[in-house]
Write a protein that holds these residues in place. Structure first.
Motif, PDB file in Angstrom:
ATOM      1  N   THR A 300      20.494 -48.696  62.654  1.00 21.81           N
ATOM      2  CA  THR A 300      19.236 -49.366  62.283  1.00 21.81           C
ATOM      3  C   THR A 300      18.235 -48.363  61.753  1.00 21.81           C
ATOM      4  OG1 THR A 300      19.559 -51.062  63.965  1.00 21.81           O
ATOM      5  CG2 THR A 300      17.302 -50.720  63.196  1.00 21.81           C
ATOM      6  N   ALA A 301      18.155 -47.202  62.388  1.00 20.74           N
ATOM      7  CA  ALA A 301      17.210 -46.174  61.939  1.00 20.74           C
ATOM      8  C   ALA A 301      17.519 -45.784  60.491  1.00 20.74           C
ATOM      9  CB  ALA A 301      17.297 -44.956  62.851  1.00 20.74           C
ATOM     10  N   ARG A 302      18.800 -45.613  60.169  1.00 23.15           N
ATOM     11  CA  ARG A 302      19.175 -45.211  58.801  1.00 23.15           C
ATOM     12  C   ARG A 302      18.832 -46.316  57.805  1.00 23.15           C
ATOM     13  NH1 ARG A 302      23.555 -43.106  61.338  1.00 23.15           N
ATOM     14  NH2 ARG A 302      24.845 -44.944  60.957  1.00 23.15           N
ATOM     15  N   ARG A 303      19.206 -47.561  58.147  1.00 25.90           N
ATOM     16  CA  ARG A 303      18.945 -48.673  57.212  1.00 25.90           C
ATOM     17  C   ARG A 303      17.452 -48.838  56.991  1.00 25.90           C
ATOM     18  NH1 ARG A 303      22.908 -51.294  60.095  1.00 25.90           N
ATOM     19  NH2 ARG A 303      21.353 -52.353  61.384  1.00 25.90           N
ATOM     20  N   ALA A 304      16.690 -48.843  58.070  1.00 27.78           N
ATOM     21  CA  ALA A 304      15.241 -49.067  57.949  1.00 27.78           C
ATOM     22  C   ALA A 304      14.602 -47.925  57.167  1.00 27.78           C
ATOM     23  CB  ALA A 304      14.628 -49.176  59.333  1.00 27.78           C
ATOM     24  N   ALA A 305      15.039 -46.704  57.413  1.00 29.88           N
ATOM     25  CA  ALA A 305      14.481 -45.555  56.670  1.00 29.88           C
ATOM     26  C   ALA A 305      14.766 -45.734  55.175  1.00 29.88           C
ATOM     27  CB  ALA A 305      15.100 -44.258  57.184  1.00 29.88           C
ATOM     28  N   GLY A 306      15.986 -46.133  54.845  1.00 30.09           N
ATOM     29  CA  GLY A 306      16.342 -46.314  53.428  1.00 30.09           C
ATOM     30  C   GLY A 306      15.434 -47.322  52.744  1.00 30.09           C
ATOM     31  N   ARG A 307      15.098 -48.387  53.450  1.00 32.12           N
ATOM     32  CA  ARG A 307      14.253 -49.425  52.846  1.00 32.12           C
ATOM     33  C   ARG A 307      12.842 -48.922  52.556  1.00 32.12           C
ATOM     34  NH1 ARG A 307      16.250 -52.646  56.696  1.00 32.12           N
ATOM     35  NH2 ARG A 307      14.272 -52.773  57.811  1.00 32.12           N
TER      36      ARG A 307
END
Ligand code: HGY
Ligand code: MN
Ligand code: MN
Ligand code: MN
Length: 405
Positions: A300-307
């Motif tokens: 989740t941290a990676r996905r949210a950061a990407g957004r």
């Protein structure tokens, strides 16, 4: 009963207590820690115990010559920020009071006995829990330990040197380990299992696997008032999503996950942060579940950061594998401290302990004392005086049984 518990407890209680909250701030190698260590050395010397500090900063108070196959009991004196009075100190004070109780009973040990204080158990200043017992057992390299830093960038090596110890000597200590025949740690329960069981005492069956991960979110610092929302790379947003994801992942896996420490840079009201650094504490009944919880959170941290055009990074700072205390010793202690109704309750714990670290190297057991509210790592942490005295008598019974063996 030789009632020295109250006198010992009263002497230690003021050390490191914060006037504002009544909580404790006893960080390793700070003045409060120095005072607590001095209290221990004096209380041990008053009992004719020979006090030594090992190469890693752990303290040992010997009844009899330090020797092989000793019965060792103790805990820690350091605390989390604004911690409670009992987590750690209850085990140390009860150990000294149990020595007095054994002497009052006329026990003449057939084996050496030592009371120990392990350093940096909470990892509150330098980030790795049970650092003193990990160094002793070789569970962390001296190089890594020396380089650990506190919030001000002070290294373990420098803080230890300023306390008068040689950081170049730290590391695995097989001679000190060989002296331990069995280790018993008395600790306040950090939960309400004993309250629900109606029992003053319990015995640990296992320590959940647990670890600490540092999560970095690196974005773009900018003006809070003039930067359009579309132009922001605000690390606070993926951080916030990750906090919620930690709760969801823990609920989904019947585990626990906590983000209790965050560092925002530059931490200004009117500045979009350039970086948010958060620390995840995750624990689960088994290692597979723990891995699943942490993987879900970091994904989740990676996905949210990407957004949000933010760069994520995660680092495992410490990990403690699951500990199962030896059945024979666990059951022997549960029987010794049990009563007419049978052995004392046996329970797992989600809290890490030096006993958990030592269990990998020597026969180890843990004795829990009832905590009416279950609260720990907070100023409200409390144990009833009657239960504390029951704990001292029970610890003395366990030590007498082991000393006679
Ligand atoms: O964090 C723990 O579980 C322990 O209190 N050090
Ligand atoms: Mn603790
Ligand atoms: Mn503790
Ligand atoms: Mn401990």
């Amino acid at each position: 009963m030789s009632d020295t518990f109250d006198e010992l407890w009263g002497a230690l209680a003021p050390v490191g207590r914060q006037r504002t909250t009544g909580g404790y701030r006893r960080f390793s190698w700070t003045p409060a820690d120095t005072q607590a260590r001095a209290w221990f050395a004096a209380a041990a010397a008053d009992r004719g115990l020979t006090v030594e500090t090992d190469r890693n900063g752990n303290m040992w108070a010997w009844w009899g010559d330090p020797g092989p196959d000793a019965v060792v009991t103790g805990s820690h004196l350091d605390s989390v920020p604004d911690g409670g009075a009992y987590d750690g100190p209850l085990g140390v004070v009860s150990a000294l009071a149990a020595v007095d109780e054994l002497r009052a009973r006329g026990v003449r040990p057939a084996r050496p006995l030592a009371v120990t204080v392990f350093v940096e158990e909470e990892g509150a200043r330098f980030g790795v829990a049970c650092l003193g017992s990990r160094l002793l057992t070789g569970a962390i390299t001296p190089e890594r330990a020396r380089g650990l830093t506190d919030a001000d960038g002070v290294t373990w090596a420098r803080a230890m040197a300023e306390a008068g110890l040689d950081p170049e000597r730290i590391g695995a200590d097989p001679l000190a380990l060989e002296r331990i025949g069995v280790f018993v740690e008395l600790h306040i329960e950090q939960g309400r299992h004993l309250v629900h069981r109606g029992s003053a005492l319990g015995v640990a069956s296992a320590v959940w696997p647990h670890g600490r991960w540092r999560l970095d979110f690196t974005g773009q610092a900018d003006h809070a008032g003039t930067t359009r929302l579309a132009d922001r790379n605000d690390p606070m947003l993926p951080f916030a999503e990750t906090v919620l994801a930690a709760r969801e992942a823990a609920e989904a896996h019947d585990a626990v996950a906590t983000i209790g420490k965050v560092a925002v840079h530059p931490n200004g009201t009117n500045a979009i942060p350039s970086r948010v650094r958060a620390w995840l504490d995750a624990r689960a009944p088994d290692e597979g579940t723990l891995r699943a919880v942490v993987d879900a959170i970091t994904a989740t941290a990676r996905r949210a950061a990407g957004r949000h055009g933010v760069s994520p990074a995660s680092f495992q700072e410490s990990f403690s594998p699951v500990v199962h205390f030896r059945d024979d010793l666990r059951d022997r202690v549960a029987t010794t401290v049990g009563g007419p109704a049978g052995p004392a309750p046996v329970l797992p714990t989600g809290a890490g302990h030096d006993a958990g670290t030592l269990a990998a190297a020597v026969p180890t057991a843990m004795l829990f004392v009832r905590n009416p509210s279950g609260v720990s790592h907070a100023p409200d942490e409390y144990a009833e005086p009657a239960d504390c005295h029951t704990g001292v008598r029970a610890l003395a019974d366990v030590l007498a049984d082991l000393l006679a063996a």
